[in-house]
Scaffold this motif. Structure first.
Motif, PDB file in Angstrom:
ATOM      1  N   LYS A 154      -5.691  -3.812   3.960  1.00  0.00           N
ATOM      2  CA  LYS A 154      -4.389  -3.499   3.259  1.00  0.00           C
ATOM      3  C   LYS A 154      -3.464  -2.749   3.987  1.00  0.00           C
ATOM      4  O   LYS A 154      -2.365  -3.112   4.306  1.00  0.00           O
ATOM      5  CB  LYS A 154      -4.483  -3.015   1.905  1.00  0.00           C
ATOM      6  N   GLU A 158      -0.036  -3.365   5.919  1.00  0.00           N
ATOM      7  CA  GLU A 158       1.129  -2.909   5.384  1.00  0.00           C
ATOM      8  C   GLU A 158       1.411  -1.526   6.081  1.00  0.00           C
ATOM      9  O   GLU A 158       1.136  -0.527   5.364  1.00  0.00           O
ATOM     10  CB  GLU A 158       1.184  -2.985   4.001  1.00  0.00           C
ATOM     11  N   GLY A 160       2.233   2.088   7.236  1.00  0.00           N
ATOM     12  CA  GLY A 160       3.129   3.052   6.733  1.00  0.00           C
ATOM     13  C   GLY A 160       3.434   2.844   5.252  1.00  0.00           C
ATOM     14  O   GLY A 160       3.985   3.671   4.757  1.00  0.00           O
ATOM     15  N   ARG A 161       2.765   1.940   4.534  1.00  0.00           N
ATOM     16  CA  ARG A 161       3.047   1.689   3.024  1.00  0.00           C
ATOM     17  C   ARG A 161       2.096   2.345   2.268  1.00  0.00           C
ATOM     18  O   ARG A 161       2.200   2.805   0.983  1.00  0.00           O
ATOM     19  CB  ARG A 161       3.323   0.189   2.702  1.00  0.00           C
ATOM     20  N   VAL A 162       0.677   2.076   2.381  1.00  0.00           N
ATOM     21  CA  VAL A 162      -0.371   2.808   1.786  1.00  0.00           C
ATOM     22  C   VAL A 162      -0.175   4.429   1.842  1.00  0.00           C
ATOM     23  O   VAL A 162      -0.452   4.942   2.773  1.00  0.00           O
ATOM     24  CB  VAL A 162      -1.661   2.277   2.385  1.00  0.00           C
ATOM     25  N   THR A 163      -0.077   4.913   0.847  1.00  0.00           N
ATOM     26  CA  THR A 163      -0.140   6.367   0.560  1.00  0.00           C
ATOM     27  C   THR A 163      -1.100   7.110   0.469  1.00  0.00           C
ATOM     28  O   THR A 163      -2.116   6.377  -0.102  1.00  0.00           O
ATOM     29  CB  THR A 163       0.877   6.628  -0.635  1.00  0.00           C
ATOM     30  N   GLN A 187      -1.848   3.110   9.993  1.00  0.00           N
ATOM     31  CA  GLN A 187      -0.774   4.153   9.862  1.00  0.00           C
ATOM     32  C   GLN A 187      -0.687   4.183   8.344  1.00  0.00           C
ATOM     33  O   GLN A 187      -0.145   3.222   7.737  1.00  0.00           O
ATOM     34  CB  GLN A 187       0.645   3.512  10.244  1.00  0.00           C
ATOM     35  N   ASN A 189       0.729   6.566   5.048  1.00  0.00           N
ATOM     36  CA  ASN A 189       1.618   7.443   4.618  1.00  0.00           C
ATOM     37  C   ASN A 189       1.309   8.531   3.980  1.00  0.00           C
ATOM     38  O   ASN A 189       0.834   8.770   2.796  1.00  0.00           O
ATOM     39  CB  ASN A 189       2.658   6.509   3.638  1.00  0.00           C
ATOM     40  N   ASP A 209      -1.524   5.960  -3.776  1.00  0.00           N
ATOM     41  CA  ASP A 209      -2.583   4.661  -3.751  1.00  0.00           C
ATOM     42  C   ASP A 209      -4.162   5.157  -3.447  1.00  0.00           C
ATOM     43  O   ASP A 209      -4.944   4.772  -3.922  1.00  0.00           O
ATOM     44  CB  ASP A 209      -2.363   4.075  -2.408  1.00  0.00           C
TER      45      ASP A 209
END
Length: 232
Positions: A154, A158, A160-163, A187, A189, A209
């Motif tokens: 995942k 995505e 930079g989108r997974v925190t 990458q 976040n 997340d």
């Protein structure tokens, strides 16, 4: 992957103060004033409810009963524990203001060069290591991943989108996050907080997340199914 040593009790640099701590029983036996003769402040650089705070409070309760004086917790979260360390470094070097430091303590100068007014090593004297804990990768219950491989897939799909929430910049969780991301070519976040407790709250609420968390801060939530552990 990343084991956190925490917390280390530190005292503002003063050899005499350390001698008082170590030799308090001996002083009592010879009739001299024993340490402590007044309340002791334990400064914690993270928010109440996090793993360092929980251990500090257990330590304070034990020390209060064993030594006959109150050990008072003073939470000073923020800036990667700089605020707490600065408070202790500025306090009188008499052994009555102690810092409950975590793994990140000696990393402070490298991360905040020019912003600190103390030396993370030379301004303090270590007293004892109190506890250690592994780091665990946990995810929110609503995140559609069941395994570590799912999480990596995942994050890779995505960028930079997974925190990934942590107890702050320079915390052990932050370093674990960055080490893992670099090793896997991901990458993530990074979202820094002032302690572990608000990270857990936002994880359960779905605002975050994932988190590379100290096991003690998330074990009850893992056991109750409110968070999902993917790896240690």
């Amino acid at each position: 992957m990343f084991k956190q040593k925490m917390p280390l009790v530190l005292i503002h640099q003063a050899l005499a103060a350390i001698v008082l701590v170590v030799s308090g029983i001996a002083h009592a036996q010879t009739g001299a004033a024993a340490y402590p003769i007044k309340p002791v402040k334990l400064v914690v650089g993270f928010a109440a409810g996090g793993p360092t705070d929980v251990v500090a409070r257990a330590f304070a309760d034990h020390a209060s009963r064993a030594l006959g004086q109150p050990f008072i917790i003073d939470n000073k979260p923020g800036a990667g524990a700089i605020i707490a360390a600065q408070a202790v470094a500025s306090a009188p070097a008499d052994g009555y203001t102690l810092l409950f430091g975590a793994t990140n303590h000696t990393m402070i100068p490298a991360l905040y060069q020019g912003r600190v007014k103390f030396d993370a090593v030379k301004s303090f004297r270590p007293l004892c290591t109190v506890a250690g804990s592994p780091t665990v990768l946990v995810v929110a219950p609503g995140l559609p991943v069941k395994t570590l491989a799912d999480y990596q897939a995942k994050a890779r799909a995505e960028p930079g989108r997974v925190t990934a929430g942590t107890a702050g910049v320079g915390s052990s969780g932050h370093f674990a996050t960055e080490i893992f991301a670099r090793a896997q070519g991901l990458q993530l976040n990074h979202v820094p907080y002032k302690g572990a407790a608000p990270v857990v709250t936002d994880l359960m609420g779905g605002q975050l997340d994932s988190s590379f968390a100290t096991l003690g801060s998330v074990l009850p939530q893992i056991q109750s199914g409110k968070l999902r552990a993917l790896a240690v």
